[in-house]
Design an enzyme around this catalytic site. Structure first.
Site, PDB file in Angstrom:
ATOM      1  N   GLU A 264       5.341   5.543 -14.851  1.00 46.61           N
ATOM      2  CA  GLU A 264       4.172   4.685 -15.144  1.00 46.61           C
ATOM      3  C   GLU A 264       2.864   5.349 -14.707  1.00 46.61           C
ATOM      4  OE1 GLU A 264       2.778   1.581 -12.566  1.00 46.61           O
ATOM      5  OE2 GLU A 264       4.720   1.511 -11.541  1.00 46.61           O
TER       6      GLU A 264
ATOM      7  N   LYS B 290       7.451  -4.945  -2.476  1.00 50.12           N
ATOM      8  CA  LYS B 290       6.746  -5.068  -1.202  1.00 50.12           C
ATOM      9  C   LYS B 290       6.716  -6.520  -0.774  1.00 50.12           C
ATOM     10  CE  LYS B 290       3.509  -1.295  -1.578  1.00 50.12           C
ATOM     11  NZ  LYS B 290       3.360  -0.958  -2.989  1.00 50.12           N
TER      12      LYS B 290
END
Ligand code: PSU
Ligand code: MN
Length: 304
Positions: free
Chosen positions: A25, A160
């Site tokens: 990405e 996260k």
């Protein structure tokens, strides 16, 4: 083929020859890390994929073209432009294409373009998910809907804990996305190997990852398989340190009135500042680790 799609020559040849390819990405380049570490890391990740026997395809939108395979110059351009490149999720594609603009692809748009090009494996750092407080804000990343519908294997280091990991797992379960732990029963939380949440299945080899994904494709089951690969022990950060930084970052974000698509980039940058760069070093290592596994898995998938 889609007239907006531009597949690099090298990736076209690899597709024709049935060689393993790994998509990467570009939001991680423009918004995920500072310049010049972002460009250095992106090039190192490509090199790692080559060393492990696959062809890298960094994905981005440049001048309205959906690029599957960026040149080093294009990576440098995206890295220098940084936050000025529009972070492009699914909703952004139509207007960016029509206006011939640039866009950094998130997990969502990288999956879309990889699938258009015929690339089955994608390596990244972390995915978006259900944000803490989503009960009020409705902030749920479009990445989860893309995982539900687009057939690409996504190899990440978990998510996260800027996110609500429990709610993120519930969402993925509802959408039928298998969450695999690579060599672990526990969902890794990006900077640390531990989150306290279990994964659906533990898989220990690239061959078994490939077999499971091939079975999903063969059965016509739409959507992705999410592989969560823990950061190597020697690079992982103490959980208390990272948890404290995340709490502070979320507090600062609320105080600054940040919302919408700015949330994730704001939190990533804040956590990096608060941990004095240790989190950047960890981030780089976990992406390299995911690139290695993705290359090996793409190879195994080609041997199916
Ligand atoms: N999480 C990370 N690093 C990242 C991102 C998320 O740990 O770089 C980026 C990815 O491109 C991901 C996007 O697809 O942020 C999710 O943004 P949002 O939460 O706005 O959907
Ligand atoms: Mn969001």
């Amino acid at each position: 083929m889609n007239k907006y799609l531009e597949i690099s020559l090298e990736v076209q040849e690899a597709l024709k020859a049935g060689k393993p390819i790994v998509a990467l990405e570009s939001t991680i380049i423009s918004h995920g890390m500072p310049y010049p570490q972002n460009v250095q890391t992106a090039l190192r990740v490509e090199q790692t994929i080559r060393e492990n026997g696959a062809i890298p395809a960094t994905i981005a939108i440049i001048g309205g073209k959906l690029k599957a395979g960026c040149t080093p110059d294009e990576i440098e351009y995206l890295g220098q432009k940084g936050q000025y490149v529009i972070k492009a999720s699914r909703r952004d594609l139509p207007v960016l294409i029509a206006r011939k603009e640039d866009g950094a692809t998130t997990v969502t748009t990288t999956m879309i373009i990889a699938a258009m090009a015929g690339i089955k494996v994608f390596a990244t750092g972390g995915i978006g998910g259900v944000h803490r407080g989503a009960q009020q804000t409705f902030d749920i990343s479009a990445d989860l809907e893309e995982l539900a519908q687009t057939p690409v294997m996504v190899i990440c280091a978990g998510a996260k804990s800027i996110l609500d990991l429990g709610l993120t797992l519930e969402y993925l379960e509802t959408k039928g996305v298998p969450v695999i732990g690579y060599g672990t029963d526990e969902l890794p939380a990006f900077y640390t190997r531990h989150s306290g949440f279990g994964v659906d299945y533990r898989i220990d080899t690239p061959q078994e990852l490939a077999a499971a994904f091939q079975a999903k494709i063969d059965c016509g089951l739409k959507g992705a398989m999410l592989v969560t690969n823990p950061i190597p022990e020697q690079y992982s950060m103490p959980k208390e340190v990272i948890d404290a930084a995340i709490e502070q970052a979320i507090h600062d974000m609320d105080a600054a009135g940040i919302h919408g698509k700015q949330c994730t980039p704001f939190l990533l940058a804040k956590v990096k500042d608060l941990t004095g760069g240790d989190s950047l070093a960890a981030n780089i290592q976990l992406v390299l680790n995911n690139a290695r596994l993705a290359a090996q898995t793409a190879k195994a998938l080609c041997e199916k």
